[in-house]
Every structure is written in structure tokens, then in C-alpha cells.
Design a protein around this motif. Structure first.
Motif, PDB file in Angstrom:
ATOM      1  N   PHE A  24       0.865  -1.169   0.000  1.00  0.00           N
ATOM      2  CA  PHE A  24       0.000   0.000   0.000  1.00  0.00           C
ATOM      3  C   PHE A  24       0.905   1.223   0.000  1.00  0.00           C
ATOM      4  CE2 PHE A  24      -2.561   2.980   2.658  1.00  0.00           C
ATOM      5  CZ  PHE A  24      -3.631   3.124   1.802  1.00  0.00           C
ATOM      6  N   LYS A  25       0.578   2.230  -0.833  1.00  0.00           N
ATOM      7  CA  LYS A  25       1.376   3.452  -0.907  1.00  0.00           C
ATOM      8  C   LYS A  25       0.474   4.674  -0.744  1.00  0.00           C
ATOM      9  CE  LYS A  25       3.186   2.769  -5.037  1.00  0.00           C
ATOM     10  NZ  LYS A  25       4.069   2.858  -6.210  1.00  0.00           N
ATOM     11  N   VAL A  26       0.985   5.664  -0.039  1.00  0.00           N
ATOM     12  CA  VAL A  26       0.309   6.952   0.124  1.00  0.00           C
ATOM     13  C   VAL A  26       1.327   8.029  -0.202  1.00  0.00           C
ATOM     14  CG1 VAL A  26      -0.797   8.520   1.768  1.00  0.00           C
ATOM     15  CG2 VAL A  26      -1.228   6.075   1.920  1.00  0.00           C
ATOM     16  N   GLY A  46      -1.659  17.462  -5.511  1.00  0.00           N
ATOM     17  CA  GLY A  46      -2.507  16.306  -5.290  1.00  0.00           C
ATOM     18  C   GLY A  46      -1.978  15.328  -4.272  1.00  0.00           C
ATOM     19  N   ALA A  47      -2.836  14.348  -3.970  1.00  0.00           N
ATOM     20  CA  ALA A  47      -2.523  13.243  -3.067  1.00  0.00           C
ATOM     21  C   ALA A  47      -2.865  11.942  -3.780  1.00  0.00           C
ATOM     22  CB  ALA A  47      -3.323  13.375  -1.779  1.00  0.00           C
ATOM     23  N   ASP A  48      -2.092  10.913  -3.500  1.00  0.00           N
ATOM     24  CA  ASP A  48      -2.248   9.640  -4.188  1.00  0.00           C
ATOM     25  C   ASP A  48      -2.340   8.490  -3.194  1.00  0.00           C
ATOM     26  OD1 ASP A  48      -1.661  10.870  -6.823  1.00  0.00           O
ATOM     27  OD2 ASP A  48       0.327  11.125  -5.947  1.00  0.00           O
ATOM     28  N   VAL A  49      -3.131   7.470  -3.538  1.00  0.00           N
ATOM     29  CA  VAL A  49      -3.243   6.241  -2.772  1.00  0.00           C
ATOM     30  C   VAL A  49      -3.219   5.095  -3.771  1.00  0.00           C
ATOM     31  CG1 VAL A  49      -4.693   4.895  -1.208  1.00  0.00           C
ATOM     32  CG2 VAL A  49      -4.642   7.378  -1.004  1.00  0.00           C
ATOM     33  N   SER A  50      -2.355   4.098  -3.532  1.00  0.00           N
ATOM     34  CA  SER A  50      -2.229   2.971  -4.453  1.00  0.00           C
ATOM     35  C   SER A  50      -2.085   1.673  -3.685  1.00  0.00           C
ATOM     36  CB  SER A  50      -0.984   3.118  -5.332  1.00  0.00           C
ATOM     37  OG  SER A  50      -1.008   4.305  -6.054  1.00  0.00           O
ATOM     38  N   TYR A  51      -2.527   0.591  -4.315  1.00  0.00           N
ATOM     39  CA  TYR A  51      -2.229  -0.746  -3.816  1.00  0.00           C
ATOM     40  C   TYR A  51      -1.714  -1.558  -4.990  1.00  0.00           C
ATOM     41  CZ  TYR A  51      -2.155  -4.938  -1.082  1.00  0.00           C
ATOM     42  OH  TYR A  51      -1.715  -6.046  -0.400  1.00  0.00           O
ATOM     43  N   LEU A  52      -0.517  -2.117  -4.839  1.00  0.00           N
ATOM     44  CA  LEU A  52       0.106  -2.903  -5.904  1.00  0.00           C
ATOM     45  C   LEU A  52       0.413  -4.307  -5.402  1.00  0.00           C
ATOM     46  CD1 LEU A  52       1.255   0.235  -6.333  1.00  0.00           C
ATOM     47  CD2 LEU A  52       2.314  -0.910  -8.248  1.00  0.00           C
ATOM     48  N   TRP A  53       0.226  -5.274  -6.306  1.00  0.00           N
ATOM     49  CA  TRP A  53       0.568  -6.656  -6.029  1.00  0.00           C
ATOM     50  C   TRP A  53       1.821  -7.006  -6.808  1.00  0.00           C
ATOM     51  CZ3 TRP A  53      -4.418  -5.010  -6.850  1.00  0.00           C
ATOM     52  CH2 TRP A  53      -5.330  -5.240  -5.828  1.00  0.00           C
ATOM     53  N   ASN A  54       2.696  -7.796  -6.206  1.00  0.00           N
ATOM     54  CA  ASN A  54       3.882  -8.287  -6.908  1.00  0.00           C
ATOM     55  C   ASN A  54       3.426  -9.375  -7.869  1.00  0.00           C
ATOM     56  OD1 ASN A  54       5.544  -6.573  -5.467  1.00  0.00           O
ATOM     57  ND2 ASN A  54       5.824  -8.053  -3.829  1.00  0.00           N
ATOM     58  N   VAL A  55       3.507  -9.096  -9.154  1.00  0.00           N
ATOM     59  CA  VAL A  55       3.037 -10.015 -10.183  1.00  0.00           C
ATOM     60  C   VAL A  55       4.167 -10.929 -10.649  1.00  0.00           C
ATOM     61  CG1 VAL A  55       2.010 -10.151 -12.485  1.00  0.00           C
ATOM     62  CG2 VAL A  55       1.286  -8.369 -10.897  1.00  0.00           C
ATOM     63  N   ALA A  56       5.346 -10.379 -10.800  1.00  0.00           N
ATOM     64  CA  ALA A  56       6.527 -11.127 -11.223  1.00  0.00           C
ATOM     65  C   ALA A  56       7.741 -10.464 -10.605  1.00  0.00           C
ATOM     66  CB  ALA A  56       6.628 -11.131 -12.747  1.00  0.00           C
ATOM     67  N   GLY A  66      -6.968   8.957  -5.769  1.00  0.00           N
ATOM     68  CA  GLY A  66      -6.449  10.109  -5.034  1.00  0.00           C
ATOM     69  C   GLY A  66      -7.254  11.352  -5.343  1.00  0.00           C
ATOM     70  N   TYR A  67      -6.552  12.461  -5.370  1.00  0.00           N
ATOM     71  CA  TYR A  67      -7.171  13.758  -5.634  1.00  0.00           C
ATOM     72  C   TYR A  67      -6.109  14.636  -6.272  1.00  0.00           C
ATOM     73  CZ  TYR A  67      -9.573  18.181  -4.776  1.00  0.00           C
ATOM     74  OH  TYR A  67     -10.189  19.396  -4.929  1.00  0.00           O
ATOM     75  N   THR A  68      -6.449  15.292  -7.354  1.00  0.00           N
ATOM     76  CA  THR A  68      -5.509  16.209  -7.999  1.00  0.00           C
ATOM     77  C   THR A  68      -6.260  17.465  -8.421  1.00  0.00           C
ATOM     78  OG1 THR A  68      -3.761  16.410  -9.659  1.00  0.00           O
ATOM     79  CG2 THR A  68      -5.741  15.214 -10.324  1.00  0.00           C
ATOM     80  N   VAL A  97      -9.299   7.340 -11.195  1.00  0.00           N
ATOM     81  CA  VAL A  97      -9.578   5.926 -10.946  1.00  0.00           C
ATOM     82  C   VAL A  97      -8.793   5.191 -12.027  1.00  0.00           C
ATOM     83  CG1 VAL A  97     -11.341   4.148 -10.848  1.00  0.00           C
ATOM     84  CG2 VAL A  97     -11.870   6.467 -10.066  1.00  0.00           C
ATOM     85  N   ALA A  98      -7.715   4.506 -11.617  1.00  0.00           N
ATOM     86  CA  ALA A  98      -6.791   4.002 -12.635  1.00  0.00           C
ATOM     87  C   ALA A  98      -6.132   2.696 -12.221  1.00  0.00           C
ATOM     88  CB  ALA A  98      -5.708   5.054 -12.905  1.00  0.00           C
ATOM     89  N   GLY A  99      -5.642   2.002 -13.225  1.00  0.00           N
ATOM     90  CA  GLY A  99      -4.738   0.894 -13.021  1.00  0.00           C
ATOM     91  C   GLY A  99      -3.332   1.459 -12.990  1.00  0.00           C
ATOM     92  N   THR A 100      -2.444   0.802 -12.272  1.00  0.00           N
ATOM     93  CA  THR A 100      -1.072   1.261 -12.175  1.00  0.00           C
ATOM     94  C   THR A 100      -0.132   0.073 -12.308  1.00  0.00           C
ATOM     95  OG1 THR A 100       0.489   2.596 -10.879  1.00  0.00           O
ATOM     96  CG2 THR A 100      -0.997   1.160  -9.639  1.00  0.00           C
TER      97      THR A 100
END
Length: 169
Positions: A24-26, A46-56, A66-68, A97-100
Motif C-alpha cells: 500500500f502506498k500513500v 494532489g494526493a495519491d493512494v495505491s495498492y500494488l501486487w507483486n506479479v513477477a 487520489g485527488y488532484t 480511478v486508474a490501473g497502475t
């Protein structure tokens, strides 16, 4: 188009849910508007919030929001060579609302991108397709990155950003 993007994000979210490890990243970012965007806006914050999974190995993907906001500035409208009046452009604020995705090109350096839709929540510009390629430096707990952000819909709001993220494991 909006349905396709939101459906893609939903599929990515459920598809990556089976991956074992994520983080999780903020964070926050500040940017300078480019091109015609700089005529109307002085800065992007802006402010950002992300959740990433280790895929490989060295590759992770997930979702981000987030908000920009683009802060409006005063400008003079011209008709021919005659100054017409001083106008204050209105702030434009969005919720992305995005994929990252992010790939570590070396132990401490990464490239990445956000793709999705930016929903306008304050201002008179419609939302639009969001794209944001990134390059940055990372440690186990922090990231510092630079990016180009574009929001396109009958024109493009664009800026160059400097951002900071804190990672929670």
C-alpha cells in the motif's frame, strides 16, 4: 470508454488478488502545467493512494486513486491587440480511478504508468482519459518520482510532476 476503463480496472483488481504479496502506498505530488494548460493554471497539487501486487520478479501492478487539482490563475483576454478584461480561471479538481504498473529497472530505480479515468469533481471541465508515465528512485519504504500527467477529453490538461510516496508493507 468510461465503462471499458472501469471494467479493465475491476478485472485487474480481481485478477491480481490471487498474487501473494502486495504493498500500500500513500503520497503527494506537485506539478507545473505545460503548454496551453499553463495559460490557465499555475500549479497542480494532489494526493495519491495505491495498492500494488507483486506479479513477477521486479514487476507489480494494481489500482490507484487520489485527488488532484489544477489551481487557476489570472489572465488577460485579448481581442486582436486590445486587452479586453482580466479573468480568473477556475480551479479544476479530479479524482483519478486508474490501473497502475511499476517495473524495477535496477535495485533503486523504476519506471511505471497509471492509466484510467479522471472524474471532475470541481470545475467546469469534463473528466477524461488519464495517463501518467513515471520514472523514479525507490527504497524499501519511500519513492521519489517524476512524471508527465495528461487528462484528455477534447483537449489535454498536462503537467510535469514531482511526487513522493511512502510504502506500507
Amino acid at each position: 470508454m468510461k465503462r471499458i476503463i472501469l471494467s479493465t480496472i475491476a478485472v485487474m483488481t480481481f485478477g491480481f488478488a490471487n498474487a501473494q504479496v502486495g504493498h500500500f502506498k500513500v503520497g503527494a505530488h506537485v506539478g507545473l502545467p505545460l503548454g496551453n494548460t499553463s495559460d490557465l493554471f499555475s500549479v497542480n497539487l494532489g494526493a495519491d493512494v495505491s495498492y500494488l501486487w507483486n506479479v513477477a520478479d521486479k514487476f507489480s501492478a494494481g489500482v490507484t486513486t487520489g485527488y488532484t487539482t489544477y489551481i487557476g490563475k489570472d489572465y488577460t483576454a485579448y481581442i486582436g491587440n486590445v486587452a479586453y478584461e482580466m479573468i480568473r480561471s477556475t480551479n479544476q479538481s479530479f479524482i483519478p480511478v486508474a490501473g497502475t504498473a511499476q517495473y524495477s529497472i535496477a535495485d533503486n530505480f523504476f519506471i511505471g504508468a497509471d492509466l484510467g479515468y479522471a472524474i471532475n469533481v470541481d470545475g467546469d471541465i469534463d473528466g477524461g482519459f488519464l495517463y501518467q508515465p513515471k520514472f523514479g528512485f525507490q527504497t524499501k519504504k519511500i519513492e521519489v518520482y517524476t512524471s508527465y500527467k495528461g487528462i484528455s477529453n477534447n483537449g489535454t490538461l498536462s503537467c510535469v510532476n514531482l511526487g513522493f510516496n511512502y510504502k506500507f508493507d
